[in-house]
Design a protein around this motif. Structure first.
Motif, PDB file in Angstrom:
ATOM      1  N   UNK A 134       1.156  -1.068  -0.147  1.00 51.57           N
ATOM      2  CA  UNK A 134      -0.221  -0.003  -0.338  1.00 51.57           C
ATOM      3  C   UNK A 134       0.874   1.119   0.201  1.00 51.57           C
ATOM      4  N   UNK A 135       2.365   1.026   0.090  1.00 48.52           N
ATOM      5  CA  UNK A 135       3.087   1.681   0.115  1.00 48.52           C
ATOM      6  C   UNK A 135       3.947   2.268  -1.720  1.00 48.52           C
ATOM      7  N   UNK A 136       3.365   3.519  -1.919  1.00 48.22           N
ATOM      8  CA  UNK A 136       4.041   4.131  -3.018  1.00 48.22           C
ATOM      9  C   UNK A 136       5.355   4.790  -3.128  1.00 48.22           C
ATOM     10  N   UNK A 137       6.549   4.558  -3.749  1.00 50.31           N
ATOM     11  CA  UNK A 137       7.569   5.119  -3.745  1.00 50.31           C
ATOM     12  C   UNK A 137       8.010   6.227  -4.159  1.00 50.31           C
ATOM     13  N   UNK A 138       8.354   7.112  -4.108  1.00 46.33           N
ATOM     14  CA  UNK A 138       8.850   8.112  -4.612  1.00 46.33           C
ATOM     15  C   UNK A 138      10.324   8.834  -4.382  1.00 46.33           C
ATOM     16  N   UNK A 159       8.346   6.566   0.753  1.00 46.55           N
ATOM     17  CA  UNK A 159       7.729   6.092   0.732  1.00 46.55           C
ATOM     18  C   UNK A 159       5.933   6.262   1.471  1.00 46.55           C
ATOM     19  N   UNK A 160       4.681   6.599   0.376  1.00 51.34           N
ATOM     20  CA  UNK A 160       3.612   7.517   0.728  1.00 51.34           C
ATOM     21  C   UNK A 160       2.820   6.033   1.013  1.00 51.34           C
ATOM     22  N   UNK A 161       1.732   6.252   2.003  1.00 49.90           N
ATOM     23  CA  UNK A 161       0.206   5.662   1.944  1.00 49.90           C
ATOM     24  C   UNK A 161      -0.432   6.425   0.872  1.00 49.90           C
ATOM     25  N   UNK A 162      -2.023   5.478   1.169  1.00 49.74           N
ATOM     26  CA  UNK A 162      -2.794   6.270   0.575  1.00 49.74           C
ATOM     27  C   UNK A 162      -3.475   7.604   0.215  1.00 49.74           C
ATOM     28  N   UNK A 163      -3.737   7.519   1.807  1.00 48.94           N
ATOM     29  CA  UNK A 163      -3.885   8.373   3.343  1.00 48.94           C
ATOM     30  C   UNK A 163      -3.380   9.795   1.948  1.00 48.94           C
ATOM     31  N   UNK A 164      -2.260   9.875   1.812  1.00 47.84           N
ATOM     32  CA  UNK A 164      -1.323  11.159   2.088  1.00 47.84           C
ATOM     33  C   UNK A 164      -1.150  11.107   0.411  1.00 47.84           C
ATOM     34  N   UNK A 165      -1.322  10.930  -0.077  1.00 47.61           N
ATOM     35  CA  UNK A 165      -0.970  10.760  -2.072  1.00 47.61           C
ATOM     36  C   UNK A 165      -1.344  11.371  -2.331  1.00 47.61           C
ATOM     37  N   UNK A 203       0.440  16.467  -4.833  1.00 44.62           N
ATOM     38  CA  UNK A 203      -0.060  18.159  -5.058  1.00 44.62           C
ATOM     39  C   UNK A 203       1.157  19.373  -4.563  1.00 44.62           C
ATOM     40  N   UNK A 204       1.704  18.919  -3.868  1.00 43.32           N
ATOM     41  CA  UNK A 204       3.013  19.354  -3.205  1.00 43.32           C
ATOM     42  C   UNK A 204       4.068  19.551  -4.047  1.00 43.32           C
ATOM     43  N   UNK A 205       4.710  18.040  -4.412  1.00 39.49           N
ATOM     44  CA  UNK A 205       5.389  18.054  -5.574  1.00 39.49           C
ATOM     45  C   UNK A 205       5.157  18.977  -7.102  1.00 39.49           C
ATOM     46  N   UNK A 206       4.044  18.972  -7.376  1.00 37.16           N
ATOM     47  CA  UNK A 206       3.910  19.778  -8.351  1.00 37.16           C
ATOM     48  C   UNK A 206       3.973  21.237  -8.381  1.00 37.16           C
ATOM     49  N   UNK A 207       3.177  21.963  -6.927  1.00 32.29           N
ATOM     50  CA  UNK A 207       3.072  23.139  -6.742  1.00 32.29           C
ATOM     51  C   UNK A 207       4.441  23.212  -5.981  1.00 32.29           C
ATOM     52  N   UNK A 208       5.866  22.543  -5.625  1.00 28.67           N
ATOM     53  CA  UNK A 208       6.660  22.829  -4.399  1.00 28.67           C
ATOM     54  C   UNK A 208       7.876  22.436  -5.462  1.00 28.67           C
ATOM     55  N   UNK A 209       7.889  21.278  -6.145  1.00 33.38           N
ATOM     56  CA  UNK A 209       8.898  20.640  -6.486  1.00 33.38           C
ATOM     57  C   UNK A 209       9.494  19.503  -5.604  1.00 33.38           C
TER      58      UNK A 209
END
Length: 260
Positions: free
Chosen positions: A77-81, A85-91, A96-102
């Motif tokens: 259930x974790x997405x690696x980037x 390691x990001x759970x579904x709740x935080x995805x 969004x933070x990745x798009x807006x702030x890099x």
């Protein structure tokens, strides 16, 4: 099972498994928080422990942890980037933070916030001032032993017979200073997670998995830092353009400089 954890320089506990899970959920315990339980050889950052909390008081859970909220979830259930390691709740919030702030801002949020170029530079300045207090009297001793004054008298003609001892003292002093700085770095990093300059500014040096840096690795890191600095400062400069603020010596030694 009873757990202990560090907060604000104090070691707290014991807390049972349910209480420990509650601290995780509330964010009181994060990836970098030092924890200990019976059976562990020493205190370790929570993020370096893969199966710390038994599920519902039974067998050990097999999940890992979201680097954004700290909750334990199944690995599937974790997405690696990158290092995250990001759970579904935080995805959604993460991307969004990745798009807006890099990537830098997105990866710094949650488990780790990396020390940037300028605050690390300031930490070096503080360490330099501390070491100057030690090296200044040492310099006078060495040059006095060589028969030369550190500040030549105006109008005097250099005594050629003293040039050899002068340069011998100079290079000998330089070698001793490099060794002392390496020991200074090695001891503080391996025992206190950072030199006094970094600790004063709230920084610490860890491995990429959150483990403490060993004495030998800390010495090697300093040697690589030293040569990276001599080569036009390139070893430092690349930290300004790295998502995890890694300088050359951090990349080669698998270390990170993070806020406590």
């Amino acid at each position: 099972m009873e757990w202990y954890y560090a907060d604000g320089g104090q070691r707290l506990g014991p807390v049972d498994d349910a209480g420990f899970q509650g601290l995780l959920t509330s964010g009181k315990i994060r990836q970098e928080t030092l924890v200990w339980r019976a059976g562990m050889a020493e205190w370790q950052p929570f993020g370096s422990i893969q199966t710390p909390v038994p599920a519902n008081g039974g067998a050990a859970a097999t999940g890992t942890f979201c680097t954004q909220c700290g909750r334990q979830v199944p690995p599937a259930d974790l997405l690696a980037y990158g290092s995250a390691r990001v759970c579904a709740t935080c995805k959604d919030v993460f991307f969004q933070r990745l798009r807006e702030q890099g990537p830098g801002a997105a990866l710094q949020f949650g488990g780790r916030r990396y020390g940037g170029f300028w605050i690390r530079f300031l930490a070096r300045v503080i360490d330099g001032l501390i070491l100057t207090v030690v090296f200044t009297p040492l310099s006078f001793i060495f040059f006095a032993f060589a028969g030369r004054s550190i500040i030549p008298q105006p109008g005097t003609v250099p005594d050629m017979a003293q040039i050899g001892p002068f340069f011998a003292a100079f290079f000998g002093l330089s070698a001793i200073e490099v060794v002392l700085i390496a020991l200074y770095e090695g001891w503080f990093v391996s025992n206190r997670y950072g030199t006094p300059g970094k600790l004063v500014l709230g920084l610490r040096i860890i491995r990429s998995n959150g483990d403490k840096v060993s004495f030998g690795r800390a010495i090697g890191r300093f040697i690589l830092y030293y040569f990276g600095f001599l080569i036009l400062g390139i070893g430092w400069i690349i930290a300004a353009f790295d998502d995890e603020k890694r300088a050359l010596h951090d990349r080669l030694c698998d270390t990170r400089v993070v806020y406590k």
